[in-house]
Design an enzyme around this catalytic site. Structure first.
Site, PDB file in Angstrom:
ATOM      1  N   CYS B 137       0.835  -1.202   0.000  1.00 31.75           N
ATOM      2  CA  CYS B 137       0.000   0.000   0.000  1.00 31.75           C
ATOM      3  C   CYS B 137       0.872   1.255   0.000  1.00 31.75           C
ATOM      4  CB  CYS B 137      -0.909   0.024   1.237  1.00 31.75           C
ATOM      5  SG  CYS B 137      -2.641  -0.308   0.855  1.00 31.75           S
ATOM      6  N   CYS B 245      14.700 -16.735  17.192  1.00 34.27           N
ATOM      7  CA  CYS B 245      14.648 -18.168  17.502  1.00 34.27           C
ATOM      8  C   CYS B 245      15.669 -18.942  16.669  1.00 34.27           C
ATOM      9  CB  CYS B 245      13.249 -18.718  17.216  1.00 34.27           C
ATOM     10  SG  CYS B 245      12.256 -19.008  18.691  1.00 34.27           S
TER      11      CYS B 245
END
Lengths: 158, 284
Positions: B137, B245
């Protein structure tokens, strides 16, 4: 002059890769059950240093996953791996050496890291930087540190 | 007999005390006393029994952290949400339009949006995350610069857009045109990365509920992302968390916004289908 410096660097590298008389990670003789009969260094393990390796986050950090009553003074202990009380009575020194060096040879599905292995990783990193590392990586523990952990584990008789 | 009746009465009471059974799943808490949040739901069929239940990360937090998430006045993420609400109404880029000029009131136009992303974008021919859609956008419709994929502006906007979906069940599609990306994400979930050779599953499927050092391992569900992380004193996006992680397996991690993490996000989101959208949640 340059070649002398290069030679010195070469010597230093030899020093970090394998001390004289040490079994290098690729040369460890695992038997068909994953046990390792021969000491990786020929130097008796130091159980007191083994405790350091077991408890320090920057070293083995074994208690992150394992509960050990004898190490209760070092919080916090995890629950991911089996409790280690009595492991020195239930397993032989050779079995423990093999499991600490590379648990996946004894237990193929184990989530336990391989502490004496330098290559064969998927997307190996440079320690905890998130950046790429170059194999062979330094093993997570040195040969003597593994012997020290094994010596401590052998004291866990009940 | 008497004993059995008594037991089931106690069990019934306990259930009422800890959570109300919703039509599908268990309502663990309410936000602001009026948005019921399902924190346990039977696992989706596509998990093939890998989990019996999908469980929200909320259940793994201590009561003080849980409480912060139960009231928007106590939720530190709301500061960023307020800032994003201003951005929503501010003209950006060469076109001179704001988000609101096309999308109106975020609390009406964005109802349900957070629950279905990542999803297929037919025109672009790709799986899009919410962050990709926001950046699209900005660059294509507003003539503005893209935001950093896991930066503070993006995290705040994702949090704002999530608000009107809170309490709605996560419902990402895994079939049709997204099937191959979903499969890629699934393969990643089970790949043991880095020198520690840990997969997502090593901790979040095989060991959820267990402690690792002092941390209570959750299922790694992402229905609550972006989350306000107390130790970072800021919002953390899904890809920001993934990055950390994978890094912590002593691996070369992936970049936020990479095709790999888009695939992983789709797969991990699908593991929580049926859980309520909780974002922006609070985590330690």
């Amino acid at each position: 002059m340059k070649s002398i410096i290069q030679m010195a660097v070469g010597l230093a590298m030899v020093g970090t890769v394998a001390m004289a008389g040490e079994v290098a990670p690729d040369d460890v003789a695992y038997d068909e059950y994953g046990a390792v009969a021969v000491s990786l260094t020929g130097v008796a393990g130091d159980p007191a240093n083994g405790i350091k390796i077991m408890t320090e986050r920057s070293k083995g950090n074994c208690i992150a996953c394992h509960q050990v009553t004898a190490l209760a003074e070092f919080p916090f202990h995890g629950e991911v791996g089996p409790m280690l009380d009595g492991v020195g009575a239930n397993r032989s020194e050779a079995e423990l050496r093999g499991i600490v060096a590379n648990a996946k040879i004894t237990f193929p599905e184990s989530v336990m890291p391989s502490f004496y292995k330098t290559h064969g990783y998927i997307r190996p990193g440079d320690a905890f930087t998130g950046k790429a590392g170059t194999e062979p990586l330094p093993p997570l523990l040195t040969a003597q540190e593994i012997e020290d952990v094994v010596a401590f584990l052998m004291t866990l008789q009940d | 007999m008497k004993m059995t009746v008594l037991k089931s009465a106690i069990a019934g009471l306990a259930l009422v005390a800890t959570g109300v059974m919703a039509e599908e799943g268990t309502v663990g808490f309410e936000i602001n006393g009026d948005i019921p949040i399902v924190t346990r739901v039977p696992a989706a069929a596509h998990l093939d029994g890998a989990l019996s239940e999908a469980i929200s990360g909320w259940e793994y937090r201590d009561s003080s952290t849980q409480a912060m998430q139960m009231d928007d006045f106590d939720n530190p993420a709301m500061l960023a949400v307020e800032q994003a609400a201003e951005v929503w109404n501010t003209a950006m880029g060469t076109v001179g339009k704001s988000c609101a000029d096309c999308h109106g009131d975020v609390n009406e136009s964005m109802i349900g949006i957070r629950a279905t992303y990542p999803k297929w974008n037919e025109k672009a021919g790709e799986v899009r995350t919410l962050a990709m859609q926001v950046n699209n956008c900005l660059t294509e419709n507003m003539g503005a610069e893209a935001w950093k994929y896991d930066g503070a502006d993006m995290a705040a906007m994702e949090a704002l857009i999530s608000i009107p979906s809170r309490g709605m069940p996560v419902n990402v599609a895994i079939d049709g045109p997204v099937a191959s990306v979903w499969e890629q994400g699934k393969e990643m979930y089970y790949t043991r990365y880095g020198q520690l050779e840990l997969s997502c599953a090593s901790c979040h499927e095989l060991n959820y509920d267990n402690l690792i050092r002092a941390d209570h391992l959750s299922q790694g569900q992402i229905n609550a992302f972006p989350v306000y992380r107390l130790k970072d004193t800021g919002l953390v996006t899904t890809h920001g968390r993934f990055k950390g992680c994978v890094r912590d397996t002593r691996a070369e991690t992936f970049a936020a916004g990479s095709p790999e993490f888009v695939a992983l996000e789709l797969y991990v989101a699908s593991r929580g289908n049926g859980l309520s959208v909780e974002a922006p949640a609070v985590r330690p």
